[in-house]
Design an enzyme around this catalytic site. Structure first.
Site: not given
Ligand code: KIV
Length: 287
Positions: A204, A135, A105, A66
């Site tokens: 993170e 995720k 995501d 995201d």
């Molecule tokens: O959205 C994203 O790019 C992420 C990464 C920072 C792991 O969640």
């Protein structure tokens, strides 16, 4: 992770051309990599062009993050991103990749309130986007969500530490898990995700020793971003990694100057058009 089948050279079609189609990275390969001590590589990708390049470069996991909100859509962060905005990029990356595991995501507001909501969104990512996994952010509070998705056949990658969707509660992009209590909470959250069936956990902006401790405790891989070198793999936002922007977070090493190369290409093109040196006869049709 070692590339089980070497990635083909860029732009080779593969399959019918005799170039072997690489074996898709699957969830059991992630655990195998951890057991063998082989680092897992992950990059974000938001379109078919970069998805194909990163896949051919042998990146193990492509995250349609995201972070598309701030990197591609011009938002100030990830919070405005919607499911409808995520589906086309997920589909583009999934259709362009042959080896990498494509992880979608779940954006803010699309899963937090119930496991059933998480399931409905994840199903869209799989059916409409062609993702291989999803995720989501959070620890114990989303364990039931992870459990339902896993039981339903959807691999889940967790995300702990600084979770951008909660930036307003966390007070901005700050290191998480500092101090004994916070570190222990983070490790317990990671264990809860693992017990619920998560296949990996992104950490993170976590102090390196805390990330290393979580990595030691878990049997599923940890994938770090600003979490030191003690994780089972690393992820970066591709625009940071490739030098597309003037600013990047301290933890994001710039491995190339693609932004600079693109700028030069655009300037050179504009100059050639203005000077009428492009198009030449080789770019024109005589009849
Ligand atoms: O959205 C994203 O790019 C992420 C990464 C920072 C792991 O969640």
């Amino acid at each position: 992770m070692s590339e089980q089948t070497p990635a083909p050279a860029p732009s080779q079609p593969g399959g019918s051309s005799g170039v072997p189609v690489p074996k898709r990275v699957r969830v059991h390969h992630l655990v195998q990599s951890k057991e063998r001590g082989e680092q897992i590589t992950m990059l974000t990708a938001y379109d078919a062009v970069t998805g194909r390049i990163f896949d051919e470069a042998g990146i193990d996991m492509l995250l349609v993050g995201d972070s598309i909100g701030n990197t591609m859509l011009g938002y100030s962060g990830t919070i405005p991103v919607t499911v409808d905005e995520m589906i086309p990029p997920v589909r583009a990356v999934a259709s362009a990749s042959r080896r990498a595991m494509v992880v979608a995501d779940l954006p803010f507001g699309s899963y937090e309130d119930s496991p059933q909501h998480a399931f409905a969104t994840a199903v869209r990512m799989m059916k409409e986007g062609g993702a291989h996994a999803v995720k989501l952010e959070g620890g114990r509070r989303v364990a039931a969500h992870v459990q339902l998705l896993t039981d339903s056949g959807i691999p889940v990658v967790g995300h702990l530490g600084f979770t951008p969707q909660s930036e307003n509660v966390l007070g901005g992009a700050r290191v998480q898990g500092r101090g004994d209590e916070a570190a222990e909470r983070l490790v317990q959250d990671a264990v809860a995700l693992q017990e619920a069936g998560a296949v990996a956990v992104v950490l993170e902006m976590v102090p390196a020793p805390v990330a290393a401790r979580a990595t030691e405790v878990l049997h599923i891989p940890t994938i770090g971003i600003g979490a030191g070198d003690g994780c089972d793999g690393q992820v970066l936002v591709w625009t940071d990694m490739a030098g597309m922007t003037a600013w990047a977070p301290r933890f994001a090493k710039k491995f190339g100057d693609v932004g600079g190369a693109l700028y030069t290409a655009a300037r050179t093109y504009a100059q050639a058009v203005r000077e009428r040196t492009f198009p030449g006869p080789e770019h024109s049709f005589a009849e």
